[in-house]
Every structure is written in structure tokens, then in C-alpha cells.
Enzyme design. Structure first.
Site, PDB file in Angstrom:
ATOM      1  N   HIS A 178      -7.716   4.412   5.066  1.00  0.00           N
ATOM      2  CA  HIS A 178      -6.984   3.284   4.499  1.00  0.00           C
ATOM      3  C   HIS A 178      -5.508   3.651   4.358  1.00  0.00           C
ATOM      4  O   HIS A 178      -5.169   4.774   3.983  1.00  0.00           O
ATOM      5  CB  HIS A 178      -7.581   2.919   3.135  1.00  0.00           C
ATOM      6  CG  HIS A 178      -7.060   1.619   2.601  1.00  0.00           C
ATOM      7  ND1 HIS A 178      -5.815   1.509   2.025  1.00  0.00           N
ATOM      8  CD2 HIS A 178      -7.602   0.375   2.579  1.00  0.00           C
ATOM      9  CE1 HIS A 178      -5.625   0.240   1.660  1.00  0.00           C
ATOM     10  NE2 HIS A 178      -6.699  -0.462   1.979  1.00  0.00           N
ATOM     11  N   THR A 221      -6.292   2.868  -5.527  1.00  0.00           N
ATOM     12  CA  THR A 221      -6.198   1.865  -6.603  1.00  0.00           C
ATOM     13  C   THR A 221      -7.283   0.792  -6.573  1.00  0.00           C
ATOM     14  O   THR A 221      -7.530   0.147  -7.584  1.00  0.00           O
ATOM     15  CB  THR A 221      -4.835   1.157  -6.547  1.00  0.00           C
ATOM     16  OG1 THR A 221      -4.653   0.663  -5.220  1.00  0.00           O
ATOM     17  CG2 THR A 221      -3.704   2.090  -6.919  1.00  0.00           C
ATOM     18  N   GLU A 276      -3.293   3.032   2.181  1.00  0.00           N
ATOM     19  CA  GLU A 276      -2.852   3.566   0.878  1.00  0.00           C
ATOM     20  C   GLU A 276      -3.165   5.061   0.774  1.00  0.00           C
ATOM     21  O   GLU A 276      -2.342   5.855   0.317  1.00  0.00           O
ATOM     22  CB  GLU A 276      -3.543   2.814  -0.267  1.00  0.00           C
ATOM     23  CG  GLU A 276      -3.109   3.338  -1.639  1.00  0.00           C
ATOM     24  CD  GLU A 276      -3.905   2.736  -2.780  1.00  0.00           C
ATOM     25  OE1 GLU A 276      -4.330   1.571  -2.695  1.00  0.00           O
ATOM     26  OE2 GLU A 276      -4.110   3.455  -3.780  1.00  0.00           O
ATOM     27  N   HIS A 328       0.811  -1.228   0.000  1.00  0.00           N
ATOM     28  CA  HIS A 328       0.000   0.000   0.000  1.00  0.00           C
ATOM     29  C   HIS A 328       0.836   1.266   0.000  1.00  0.00           C
ATOM     30  O   HIS A 328       0.311   2.352  -0.231  1.00  0.00           O
ATOM     31  CB  HIS A 328      -0.843   0.069   1.280  1.00  0.00           C
ATOM     32  CG  HIS A 328      -1.875  -0.978   1.384  1.00  0.00           C
ATOM     33  ND1 HIS A 328      -2.141  -1.656   2.553  1.00  0.00           N
ATOM     34  CD2 HIS A 328      -2.726  -1.450   0.467  1.00  0.00           C
ATOM     35  CE1 HIS A 328      -3.124  -2.512   2.344  1.00  0.00           C
ATOM     36  NE2 HIS A 328      -3.488  -2.405   1.085  1.00  0.00           N
ATOM     37  N   CYS A 377      -6.388   0.295 -10.355  1.00  0.00           N
ATOM     38  CA  CYS A 377      -5.434  -0.574 -11.061  1.00  0.00           C
ATOM     39  C   CYS A 377      -6.154  -1.643 -11.877  1.00  0.00           C
ATOM     40  O   CYS A 377      -7.319  -1.956 -11.621  1.00  0.00           O
ATOM     41  CB  CYS A 377      -4.448  -1.188 -10.078  1.00  0.00           C
ATOM     42  SG  CYS A 377      -5.076  -2.622  -9.253  1.00  0.00           S
TER      43      CYS A 377
HETATM   44 FE1  SF4 Z   1      -3.106  -2.825  -5.043  1.00  0.00          FE
HETATM   45 FE2  SF4 Z   1      -3.575  -3.173  -7.642  1.00  0.00          FE
HETATM   46 FE3  SF4 Z   1      -1.088  -3.174  -6.743  1.00  0.00          FE
HETATM   47 FE4  SF4 Z   1      -2.678  -5.186  -6.207  1.00  0.00          FE
HETATM   48  S1  SF4 Z   1      -1.929  -4.570  -8.251  1.00  0.00           S
HETATM   49  S2  SF4 Z   1      -1.340  -4.156  -4.759  1.00  0.00           S
HETATM   50  S3  SF4 Z   1      -4.650  -4.165  -5.956  1.00  0.00           S
HETATM   51  S4  SF4 Z   1      -2.498  -1.469  -6.697  1.00  0.00           S
END
Ligand code: SF4
Length: 268
Positions: A123, A161, A125, A73, A189
Site C-alpha cells: 500500500h 492508519t 501509505e 497517503h 486514525c
Molecule cells: Fe487516511 Fe485517516 Fe487521514 Fe483519512 S483521516 S486520509 S483515513 S489517515
């Protein structure tokens, strides 16, 4: 009962990478090894790491020597600096997708733009992302939060994300009405997008969904939320012990997916 397993269920790239970094270090047996905060939001994985001698540290005072790993994170740069000055050797396992959001925030806020982060204020992150903003950032979670934002000259918006993509898009629409020149960075993401899209495809093909993942895992909670939005009876479980066998025994076909921090052995 037939069980349909989602192709995308389980560890995402960022979590797999962080796990590999930690396990590689643990196998070296080179002395004390810590993660700064829990590596991921999954109790079973944390127990496994503990059994390999990896300890979770929330602060650095009194830790002495050893290595400390920054979780997927990420953390605020101020905290990273503190770790680096602590005498511990710092290993950065921040997911590259999170690093990208941190870089966007740093870049634009250095130029005087104001960051709006769509995410969960508490959170890890988001706490990390806020640390990259050179001027105070705003965190919002719902469309109704937009009206409470102050006037801003040059705003831009990013997402945590693992946000719900549909919710992010709705918020962006409202933001664009209020701030017509706002810059939009959809930083949800790919791993999150794919999992959220796949869970929707189960609609009409299963009697219920089971979502496996930590009760505190944001991305798992989003999958549960999206599955319920589709009208599917949805069970969020951390382990097989949490399965509501009585309710599930009424179902013929059950869909199974899992958060990005859920290991395959738990899904199995
Ligand atoms: Fe977080 Fe996406 Fe990275 Fe997985 S790929 S750790 S969900 S940002």
C-alpha cells in the site's frame, strides 16, 4: 426497502482536505497540474479530477513545468526530494494523521529503535512510511507473521492508519509476548476507528450491509471485512451498477456505509 445510512459514511478529514487542495489549485487555472500517483483509491473521483484537467503522474521525467500534489497517503522522503529537485512546484496534501506516523518512525529509528509496521506492504501509505525509517523496517499483517521477525533490541510498533483495529490489537498482544519491552503506537486514525465501530452497530438491525468504495481502497476493504466478521451479508460495490438487485430485493432493511475515499454523490 428501508435503507439505514451510517453517519460516518464517506470522505474523512484527510481525503476532504486533499480534495480541497487539488480543486483549489485546479480552479486557479495556472498551468499543468498533476497528482503524484492517484489522489485517492476511487475511480469516480479520479474521473472528476481528470475532467478538471488534473493529471496523474507516476514519474516526473518529461512533465516539464507545473505543479505536482503529494496525495493523502504520503510518499517516502526520498521521493519527495526527487519531486522538489524536478523543477515542478510541490504541494503536500499528505494527511496530518499520516504525517504523524511518519514523524514517529523517523524519531524512533533515528534513536536506533526498529519499526514494525502493521499494514499492507504494497500500500502506498506503507511504502511511504518505510521510507521514513532510518534502519530497515518490518511490515507484518497477521499474528502468525510475528514468529518470522528477527530478534530486535528496541522494537516499536505502529499501524497503517486504516488498519482493522481488532487485528492490530491481536498482533500487539502477540508482539508483547515476544518482545516484552516493545513500544506501542496505535496510529489507526480516528476516522477509521469511528467507521469500523459504527459498522458493528448495524448488527441485528439490518438484513444486509452495502459498503460503497473503491475495490482497491484499503479502508473500504476493512469495512467489508468487519461487516462480514459480524455475520452480516455484505455487498461491496463501487457504483450503483454493481448492486446485486436480485439478492437485495429479498431484504427489508439494508445498512449503508462507505469508505473514507467515497464521495457523497456515490453514496447517494
Ligand atoms: Fe487516511 Fe485517516 Fe487521514 Fe483519512 S483521516 S486520509 S483515513 S489517515
Amino acid at each position: 426497502m428501508k435503507v439505514k445510512l451510517a453517519k460516518t459514511a464517506g470522505f474523512c478529514m484527510g481525503v476532504r482536505r486533499a480534495m480541497e487542495i487539488v480543486l483549489t489549485e485546479a480552479n486557479k487555472n495556472e498551468g499543468p497540474l498533476f497528482t503524484f500517483g492517484p489522489l485517492i483509491h476511487n475511480h469516480q473521483v479520479l474521473e472528476l479530477l481528470e475532467s478538471k484537467g488534473v493529471r496523474t503522474a507516476d514519474h516526473v521525467e518529461g512533465l516539464g513545468s507545473g505543479k505536482i500534489i503529494i496525495r493523502a497517503h504520503g510518499i517516502p522522503p526520498q521521493k519527495q526530494e526527487m519531486l522538489e529537485q524536478s523543477g515542478l512546484s510541490v504541494i503536500d496534501a499528505t494527511c496530518p494523521k499520516v504525517t504523524r506516523v511518519q514523524a514517529i518512525i523517523r524519531h524512533y529509528t533515528l534513536k536506533g529503535h526498529t519499526a514494525i509496521i502493521v499494514g499492507d506492504q504494497n500500500h502506498a501509505e506503507v511504502v511511504g512510511l518505510m521510507g521514513y525509517s532510518q534502519i530497515p523496517a518490518h511490515v507484518i499483517q497477521e499474528t502468525r507473521d510475528v514468529s518470522a521477525l528477527p530478534h530486535m533490541e528496541k522494537p516499536f510498533v505502529v499501524a497503517q492508519t486504516t488498519q482493522n483495529a481488532a487485528n492490530f490489537n491481536q498482533i500487539v498482544n502477540v508482539l508483547q509476548r515476544r518482545f516484552p519491552d516493545i513500544r506501542v503506537f496505535d496510529t489507526i486514525c480516528d476516522a477509521t476507528h469511528e467507521r469500523q465501530e459504527e459498522v458493528k452497530t448495524f448488527k441485528g438491525h439490518v438484513d444486509a450491509m452495502v459498503v460503497v468504495g473503491g475495490y482497491h481502497s484499503g479502508n473500504t476493504q476493512r469495512l467489508v471485512e468487519i461487516s462480514r466478521e459480524q455475520g452480516m451479508p455484505t455487498f461491496h460495490v463501487e457504483t450503483e451498477k454493481d448492486l446485486d438487485k436480485k439478492a437485495l430485493s429479498q431484504m427489508n432493511v439494508v445498512g449503508l456505509t462507505a469508505g473514507a475515499s467515497t464521495p457523497h454523490w456515490m453514496i447517494k
